[in-house]
Design a protein around this motif. Structure first.
Motif, PDB file in Angstrom:
ATOM      1  N   ALA A  81      35.825   3.442  24.592  1.00 42.78           N
ATOM      2  CA  ALA A  81      35.293   2.014  24.704  1.00 42.78           C
ATOM      3  C   ALA A  81      33.803   1.688  24.875  1.00 42.78           C
ATOM      4  O   ALA A  81      33.284   0.868  24.622  1.00 42.78           O
ATOM      5  N   HIS A  82      33.485   2.784  25.673  1.00 43.16           N
ATOM      6  CA  HIS A  82      31.540   2.515  25.892  1.00 43.16           C
ATOM      7  C   HIS A  82      31.162   2.945  24.582  1.00 43.16           C
ATOM      8  O   HIS A  82      30.153   2.269  24.458  1.00 43.16           O
ATOM      9  N   LYS A  83      31.482   3.760  23.666  1.00 43.48           N
ATOM     10  CA  LYS A  83      31.012   4.040  22.232  1.00 43.48           C
ATOM     11  C   LYS A  83      31.056   2.512  21.832  1.00 43.48           C
ATOM     12  O   LYS A  83      30.128   2.284  20.962  1.00 43.48           O
ATOM     13  N   ALA A  84      32.094   1.851  21.631  1.00 44.86           N
ATOM     14  CA  ALA A  84      32.184   0.687  21.022  1.00 44.86           C
ATOM     15  C   ALA A  84      31.375  -0.543  21.706  1.00 44.86           C
ATOM     16  O   ALA A  84      30.971  -1.123  20.892  1.00 44.86           O
ATOM     17  N   LEU A  85      31.355  -0.545  23.095  1.00 45.11           N
ATOM     18  CA  LEU A  85      30.718  -1.711  23.478  1.00 45.11           C
ATOM     19  C   LEU A  85      29.551  -1.560  24.357  1.00 45.11           C
ATOM     20  O   LEU A  85      28.885  -2.535  24.741  1.00 45.11           O
ATOM     21  N   GLY A  86      29.130  -0.204  24.754  1.00 42.34           N
ATOM     22  CA  GLY A  86      27.944  -0.093  25.617  1.00 42.34           C
ATOM     23  C   GLY A  86      28.087  -0.722  26.726  1.00 42.34           C
ATOM     24  O   GLY A  86      28.771  -0.719  27.547  1.00 42.34           O
ATOM     25  N   GLY A  87      26.907  -1.617  26.842  1.00 45.32           N
ATOM     26  CA  GLY A  87      26.589  -2.192  28.278  1.00 45.32           C
ATOM     27  C   GLY A  87      27.577  -3.490  28.524  1.00 45.32           C
ATOM     28  O   GLY A  87      27.547  -4.205  29.559  1.00 45.32           O
ATOM     29  N   ARG A  88      28.381  -3.616  27.576  1.00 41.99           N
ATOM     30  CA  ARG A  88      29.321  -4.902  27.749  1.00 41.99           C
ATOM     31  C   ARG A  88      30.648  -4.280  28.319  1.00 41.99           C
ATOM     32  O   ARG A  88      31.638  -5.074  28.492  1.00 41.99           O
ATOM     33  N   LEU A  89      30.606  -2.876  28.814  1.00 51.49           N
ATOM     34  CA  LEU A  89      31.655  -2.540  29.707  1.00 51.49           C
ATOM     35  C   LEU A  89      31.343  -2.134  30.797  1.00 51.49           C
ATOM     36  O   LEU A  89      30.324  -1.714  31.229  1.00 51.49           O
ATOM     37  N   ILE A  90      32.465  -2.280  31.784  1.00 48.76           N
ATOM     38  CA  ILE A  90      32.450  -1.713  33.113  1.00 48.76           C
ATOM     39  C   ILE A  90      33.648  -0.973  33.539  1.00 48.76           C
ATOM     40  O   ILE A  90      34.820  -1.305  33.196  1.00 48.76           O
ATOM     41  N   CYS A  91      33.207   0.143  34.177  1.00 51.74           N
ATOM     42  CA  CYS A  91      34.332   1.136  34.472  1.00 51.74           C
ATOM     43  C   CYS A  91      34.646   1.071  35.805  1.00 51.74           C
ATOM     44  O   CYS A  91      33.774   1.268  36.715  1.00 51.74           O
ATOM     45  N   PHE A  92      35.918   0.929  36.322  1.00 53.81           N
ATOM     46  CA  PHE A  92      36.465   0.869  37.911  1.00 53.81           C
ATOM     47  C   PHE A  92      37.052   2.071  37.763  1.00 53.81           C
ATOM     48  O   PHE A  92      37.910   2.393  37.351  1.00 53.81           O
ATOM     49  N   PHE A  93      36.847   2.756  39.284  1.00 52.84           N
ATOM     50  CA  PHE A  93      37.529   3.931  39.515  1.00 52.84           C
ATOM     51  C   PHE A  93      38.007   3.375  40.978  1.00 52.84           C
ATOM     52  O   PHE A  93      37.346   3.009  41.900  1.00 52.84           O
ATOM     53  N   MET A  94      39.412   3.741  41.218  1.00 50.26           N
ATOM     54  CA  MET A  94      40.043   3.190  42.451  1.00 50.26           C
ATOM     55  C   MET A  94      40.505   4.135  43.367  1.00 50.26           C
ATOM     56  O   MET A  94      41.163   4.980  43.058  1.00 50.26           O
ATOM     57  N   ASP A  95      39.886   4.046  44.586  1.00 46.63           N
ATOM     58  CA  ASP A  95      40.218   4.910  45.514  1.00 46.63           C
ATOM     59  C   ASP A  95      41.642   4.463  46.136  1.00 46.63           C
ATOM     60  O   ASP A  95      41.443   3.589  47.223  1.00 46.63           O
ATOM     61  N   THR A  96      42.981   4.948  45.699  1.00 47.27           N
ATOM     62  CA  THR A  96      44.041   4.098  46.374  1.00 47.27           C
ATOM     63  C   THR A  96      44.568   4.963  47.280  1.00 47.27           C
ATOM     64  O   THR A  96      45.658   4.350  48.252  1.00 47.27           O
ATOM     65  N   GLY A  97      43.999   6.007  48.056  1.00 43.55           N
ATOM     66  CA  GLY A  97      44.596   6.682  48.820  1.00 43.55           C
ATOM     67  C   GLY A  97      45.359   7.797  48.475  1.00 43.55           C
ATOM     68  O   GLY A  97      45.931   8.706  49.078  1.00 43.55           O
ATOM     69  N   PHE A  98      45.759   7.844  47.027  1.00 45.78           N
ATOM     70  CA  PHE A  98      46.742   8.830  46.645  1.00 45.78           C
ATOM     71  C   PHE A  98      45.943   9.759  45.912  1.00 45.78           C
ATOM     72  O   PHE A  98      46.666  10.438  44.975  1.00 45.78           O
TER      73      PHE A  98
END
Ligand code: XMP
Length: 405
Positions: free
Chosen positions: A57-74
């Motif tokens: 997706a980053h290859k396709a969208l560059g700066g129009r992508l934001i990546c979330f990583f969730m610390d769920t506790g698991f």
């Protein structure tokens, strides 16, 4: 349309003629077309599927992508830091969301596997929806792959990242349109794409780790203390079995309250015939399995004592299930307080060790771990405060699933 792909349909791909370069080119084009002038978000867990999808997706969208990583506790020991580092090193625009309390709160008092999975999914997408709105993203891209939705649609389990295939309208419910570029791929094809995109080996060769993480290995209700035992056991098991060659395709620990009930005489007799001197009980909990094409939620038998070759032990689950159709899996007790190897009476959790050989994760066989290694592993696990017993899972998929919930 990317999303209406059926197994074996015109879009299905076999490994023999799969071409990662053509796949990437086509998907980059489709992602750009779908997102148009909007911004997109992607939720990554550091696993092969979501990391590969994020790089694509980053290859396709560059700066129009934001990546979330969730610390769920698991997540596992040190995983939040490690995954963040890997994702950043891939050049992905990352935001880590620290939301453990929201998951613990939502799961309090819930014991049923499906109820836990649905609660996880709802919490996960509520958090994502809030954050995506804050960032002005109206598309969510995610790395769902073929086995995820095939098993979820088939009613085997509610995988947390399957929404539209269950008829959930993501625009109404969460405020974003959904795009799933890897929907037609199986795991080995995702790895090919990952290698083609230069995704670091830690991610592309990593054993799979489920989206809801340790939650599905904390059998029954999730509690802080139980989760702590599980996290410690997971590190010990991964260290001990990670060196096996060829490596098991997946190996991990699960944990359950060590409370048991007696099995019927017919089941005891069946175990005795296969394992002279052997005993059998049931844990007071349920775990997932597969019966025909359907999901089952049944008992876990604990076999102990006797003396048999490990390959002989692998034949026992079938015999037990023949006598009691409510059982979905069996584990062999390697040691514990009963065997004189354990600690004091505060110990109350059983650690279940699972290692499997599989090609596509739709079916699997228990891995033949040398008995001496299992015995050493058992001693190490019994050192963990709170562990009363250690068992090795001797069940294939089917009748069990790879995970416990
Ligand atoms: P089961 O337990 O269904 O597992 O036999 C098959 C494979 O799928 C993984 N798995 C999951 N992966 N989200 C994921 O991303 C999930 O909810 C999930 N549940 C199971 C499991 O680890 C195994 O590799």
């Amino acid at each position: 349309m990317l999303k209406s792909i059926s197994p074996g349909g015109a879009n299905s791909i076999t490994s023999i003629n799969f071409n990662p370069s053509a796949f990437v080119e086509e998907k980059v084009r489709q992602i750009r077309e779908y997102v148009g002038g909007s911004k997109a978000a992607i939720a990554t867990s550091g696993g092969v599927d979501s990391t590969t999808c994020a790089v694509l997706a980053h290859k396709a969208l560059g700066g129009r992508l934001i990546c979330f990583f969730m610390d769920t506790g698991f997540m596992r020991e040190g995983e939040v830091e490690e995954v963040s580092e890997v994702l950043r090193s891939l050049g992905l625009p990352l935001r880590v969301l620290y939301v453990r309390d929201r998951f613990m709160e939502a799961l309090r008092g819930k014991r049923d596997a499906e109820e836990k999975r649905i609660t996880f999914r709802e919490t996960f997408y509520r958090v994502l929806s809030e954050e995506a709105k804050r960032e002005g993203c109206d598309v969510l891209i995610q790395g769902t792959i073929a086995p995820d939705w095939i098993e979820t649609s088939g009613g085997i389990k509610t995988q947390h990242n399957v929404l539209e295939q269950l008829g959930l309208n993501t625009v109404e419910r969460y405020g974003f349109r959904l795009l799933e570029p890897l929907l037609e791929l199986y795991k080995d094809q995702v790895r090919e794409v990952a290698r083609y995109l230069g995704v670091r080996l830690e991610a592309s060769e990593r054993q799979p780790f489920p989206g809801p993480g340790l939650m599905v290995r904390c059998i029954g209700e999730v509690k802080e203390e139980k989760l702590k035992v599980l996290r410690a056991a997971t590190s010990v098991v991964e260290r001990a079995l990670g060196g096996l060659r060829p490596p098991p395709n997946q190996y991990f620990a699960a944990v359950v309250e060590d409370e048991r009930s007696d099995a019927s005489q017919a089941v005891e007799r069946a175990v005795w015939e296969a394992l002279p001197g052997g005993k059998v009980q049931y844990f007071n909990c349920r775990a997932t399995g597969v019966k025909g094409d359907n999901r089952a939620y049944g008992k876990i038998a604990v076999v102990s004592g006797g003396k048999a070759d490990i390959e002989e032990l692998f034949k026992i689950p079938e015999r037990i299930i023949h006598e009691d159709g409510d059982v979905v899996r069996a584990v062999y007790e390697l040691g514990g307080e009963g065997s004189g190897m354990g600690g004091g009476s505060v110990n109350r959790y059983a650690v279940l060790v699972r290692a499997v050989e599989t090609r596509d994760f739709m079916t699997a066989k228990p891995y033949h771990v040398p008995m001496e290694l299992l015995e050493r592993l058992c001693r190490d696990l019994l050192e963990i405060k709170g562990v009363s017993s250690v068992c090795y899972d001797i069940t294939s998929k089917p009748p069990a699933t790879v995970e416990y919930e």
